[in-house]
Structures are given as C-alpha cells and as structure tokens.
Design an enzyme around this catalytic site. Sequence first.
Site, PDB file in Angstrom:
ATOM      1  N   ASP A   1       0.927  -0.784   0.143  1.00  0.00           N
ATOM      2  CA  ASP A   1      -0.269  -0.388  -0.254  1.00  0.00           C
ATOM      3  C   ASP A   1       1.006   1.087  -0.123  1.00  0.00           C
ATOM      4  OD1 ASP A   1      -2.822   1.095   0.443  1.00  0.00           O
ATOM      5  OD2 ASP A   1      -2.039   2.280   2.170  1.00  0.00           O
TER       6      ASP A   1
ATOM      7  N   THR B   1      -3.762   5.924  -4.056  1.00  0.00           N
ATOM      8  CA  THR B   1      -2.028   5.725  -3.365  1.00  0.00           C
ATOM      9  C   THR B   1      -0.916   6.314  -4.194  1.00  0.00           C
ATOM     10  OG1 THR B   1      -1.901   4.132  -1.952  1.00  0.00           O
ATOM     11  CG2 THR B   1      -3.331   6.337  -0.987  1.00  0.00           C
ATOM     12  N   THR B   2      -0.852   5.018  -4.859  1.00  0.00           N
ATOM     13  CA  THR B   2       0.549   4.682  -5.429  1.00  0.00           C
ATOM     14  C   THR B   2       0.227   5.819  -6.828  1.00  0.00           C
ATOM     15  OG1 THR B   2       0.696   2.311  -4.856  1.00  0.00           O
ATOM     16  CG2 THR B   2       1.764   2.993  -6.415  1.00  0.00           C
TER      17      THR B   2
ATOM     18  N   ASP C   1      -9.344  -0.208   1.578  1.00  0.00           N
ATOM     19  CA  ASP C   1      -8.922   0.117  -0.307  1.00  0.00           C
ATOM     20  C   ASP C   1     -10.328  -0.191  -0.389  1.00  0.00           C
ATOM     21  OD1 ASP C   1      -6.915   1.077   0.843  1.00  0.00           O
ATOM     22  OD2 ASP C   1      -5.844   0.353  -0.910  1.00  0.00           O
TER      23      ASP C   1
END
Length: 558
Positions: A64, A97-98, A394
């Site tokens: 994550d 987020t990535t 998520d």
Amino acid sequence: MPRIGGTPILVMSEDTERQRGKGAQGSNIAAGEQVAEIVKTTLGPKGMDKMLVDEIGDIVVTNDGATILEKMDIEHPAGKMLVEVSQTQDTETGDGTTTAVVIAGELLGQAKELLDQDIHPSLIIKGYKIAQEKAIKYLKEASQEVTIEDEDILQNVCSTSMKSKGTAIGKEEVLAELIVKAVKQVADEKNGAYTIDKDNIKIETVGGGNLENSELIDGIVVDKERVHSNMPSRHENPKIALINAPIEVKGTETDAEIQITNPDQLEGFLAQEENMLKEMVEKIDKVGAEVVFCQKGIDDAAQHYLAKRGITAVRRVKKSDMKKLARATGASIVSSVDDLTDEDLGNAENVEEKRMGDSEMTFVEGCPKAKAVTILVRGGTEHVVEEAERAVVDGIGALTCAIETGEVVTGGGAIETHVAMRLKEYADHVGGREQLAIEKFAEALEAIPRVLARSAGMDTIDTLVKLRSEHSSGKERYGVNVLKGKVENMENLKVTDPTKVKEQAISSGSEAANTILRIDDIISSSGGGDSGGPQGGAPGGMPGGAPGGMPPGMGGMM
Ligand code: ADP
Ligand code: MG
C-alpha cells in the site's frame, strides 16, 4: 551582490544554505522522482511488496503506497510533498495512493526534459494546468454510470481495488461481497443521492482461521472480553452505559500521602475505599445500566460488585470504539460515574461475548441509532490479516467513491491510455511550447500502463505501442492484463475503478508537481551548520559567496 565599500551585506544567517534556479529545481525533481520510484513497483496485482522494519524491529509487509510512505520517514522537503499527495489521496478517496504518487513523480520527470530544453517552469506549469483540466474532462466523458443497485459492478470495483494487494489473491471475492453488503447497509439516501459514512463500518481483525471465514456483523464488535467471569455473557435488549473514567478509587485522586500509624486505621481506610466503589456500582445499577463499556480500568472490588448485580462490564475500550458505540447505541459518554443518568444510556438488541479465533470479543448487535456494521476479517498470520485489513480499507474507499459519485472507468491502464491519447490530439491544436507540456502530461499518464506492464514482465514499449494501436481502432477498454501478460479488453476482465479515485490522483499528482516546479530557491537554515544541506545538492550560490557557488555542505565552514 550588494556591497558597501567592499563589505558584503549578509541578510541571512551565515549558516543558512541556499540553492537557486536549476540547482534547486534539479534537487527537488530528483527527490520527487525518487519517492515515486519507491512505490512504483507496488502498483497493481502483480506489484511487489515492501518490507518495512522500524527501530524496534517491528515488521510490516505491505503493498500500500500510503502505508509505505508514511512509515518511511522521508526527509527531503520535496519528497515530503509527494508523501502528502498519498495522504491526501488516502483521505479523499481511500484508494489510488500509488497511482497519485506515480503520476506526480512522472510529471516531474517529464518536466525535467522540458527544463533541459530551456522551457521556463511557468510555461510548463501553465501547460500542465490546461492538461489537468482536459484530462479530467476526458476522464468523466469516458465514465460509465453506476448506482447502488448495480451489485455486479460494485463488486468488480471492490475486487479490483482489493486484488492489487498480493496477499489476498484469490479470496477477495469473499471479502468484496461482505464489503458491498456492509457499504449498502450503512449508505444514507437523500434525494436519490447516497452518502456513506465510513465511520459506521468497523473493521476488526481476528487471527486464526482464514479469509473465507470473514464475516459481516450487524453491529459493533469490541475486541475485549467481560472483566469478570461471573458477569452474564449475554444480555437481550440491555441498557448500555459508556463511561470514560476509571471505576476505581485510586487514580482519580492526585498524589496524596497518608500516614497510617495502626492497623485499625488501615482497615478503616480500605473499608472506606471499598464503600466508595460500592457506591459507584450502586449508582450504575440504580440508573439502570446492564452493560458498561469503560474506557479506563475497573477495580477488582468494583468488578465483584458489578458481577453480583448482574451487570456486565468491559474495560479499557478504545476511544474510537467508544465513539462508535455512542453513535450506534445512542448512549452518551460520561466522564464520571457521578454524572451518569438514565438519559445517558443507550441500547442494542443483543450484547454477547463470543469466542473468535483465540480471543473473546463482545458483540453489540442490532443498534437502534446508526446503521453500524463490523467486518470481521480473519486470516492465518498477523501479516496476512493486517494486509487484508488494508485491502478492506481500500475496498471500502473505492466502493464509497463509486456509489457517492456514481461513476466508474475501466482500469488496468485502459482509462489512462484513453485520456493520454485524447490529450495528445488536443495538444496538436494548441501549438507553441504549451503543446509540449500537454504532451508530456499525456506521457506521464501513460506511466500507469507502463508500470503495470513492467510488473507483469512485459516489454513496456511494445505494450504501449499495442495499446495505442488498439485504442486508435476504437478499442477504448483495452488495457494491460497483468495476470496473462497481454493487452486485452479490461472491461471483460471486470477491472473497474471509480472515476473519483482517478480524478483525485490526477489532480493531486499534478498539483504537487506544479508546486515543486514553482520553487526556484531553497533556503534552509542548517542550525548547527553541520548538515549537508538539501539532498542531492547541486552547487548553488551561497549568500555572500562568489558567483561560482560553493560545494554543498560548506555552509557551516564559512
Ligand atoms: P493504488 O495505490 O494506486 O490503488 P494499486 O496497487 O491498488 O495502486 O493498483 C491499482 C491499479 O491496478 C489500477 O490502475 C487498477 O486498474 C490496476 N489493476 C487492478 N486489477 C488489475 C488487473 N487484474 N489487471 C491489470 N490492472 C489491474
Ligand atoms: Mg488500490
């Protein structure tokens, strides 16, 4: 440099380090790119995990982006801005987020090429801003509508989001089903639009068992057992008190010293203490509470009296759980037993202690006030459960975005390829140097399919060429099937992402890149003067220094 009669004027402390112009931009861009590089390899279902070990040796294995960056303790100020991108993405959407960090890093890398061609940063920023706006427009135009009734699509959104966590592979459908149910249960409808308060979904992890045994509980599960085995393990329709103070005598007083000179005195003192505890319990009983959740400790004697009166008590309940219990049961949290009245009590259909894995938990089911649910995530080892928990977070985030905004797109790099191609078409009509920036923005978006392809061991150039050619022939849903290593229709593979996750990633990624590009001067006060200055420090002018600049790290030596 300003001088008066040969004496240089120093406006800053001598220890202050300064990098200007290209040197400053160069080191900021390099830092941003490095941060993006760290998380890049985790993107998608074939992404790799990172093992993070902290000072005391605790290990977290995760995929994550936000978690990795949060635990990494990044120092460089520009690097920190990218960490903030992942945090913003996390709070706004809970997923992507990535993607956001990769886009930001890629935009910086592309900007570097333009800077090398002597294009002024303000022109790049202007081009990036135009591109950002257009990209979001194209993104929305390519979106499909989804409603809370489209369970299949919702399930795909949830699975897609969870599948990128390698550990859970194969089991996400089970969890996805629970999450869809959970989110639907807590969704609030107003004029046809839905809002979801994620606080109403509690995630509780249980070691032992496996992911398939995970379940959805209609209520709140508190990871604590009753304090005394003589207390009833179950109450039907009980009144519930929430107390945010110790049910103890000591600890409530400030430090006091009592001198005891004979045994009678001690006995009297202890008896008095016990009386006070007894009174506290009597008070709780008189008000009508049958179940007590206490955020602090409960004295042994108080436990005994509570048990005698058939009251079940749980101690050291987490603050966050207390809040959830308050909302769900309608109870108010009181900060002293004295203040407790019957109006502060809440209720639930059933409160029961149950054994889960190797621990006892207290279930508060059928709450009247809020539609609160708990997802009990089970799994073999601690690392698996923890990563599964992050996957559930998520999944909930992605689902919430999809339901609240009602729009989804095809993932696996399909949407990024599509938007990039439209941006390039648009850039052709713009002309000038901004055109170059818009094209670079498009290339930065293509980083997503590129990174996905690389994670699957595919040739990145071939893959992009293939993708572009499929998209040119109208196959807009083609993306990178990382599991097979092929360019395929991702809609058929049910790879679906919420539009909002992509929108947020594009906008926060490009805002961070623009912020970093706008900086042409890094002024850092180095305290003791022994720091090496900004990382990657290219020689910049020192205050009062010769135009040639000083080697980095010399600031303190002047
Ligand atoms: P993020 O932190 O950005 O959400 P993830 O590691 O979750 O990063 O990866 C998300 C990306 O992986 C999305 O672009 C999504 O479309 C893509 N993805 C998910 N499942 C698949 C799949 N089966 N094949 C290809 N890409 C996928
Ligand atoms: Mg994700």
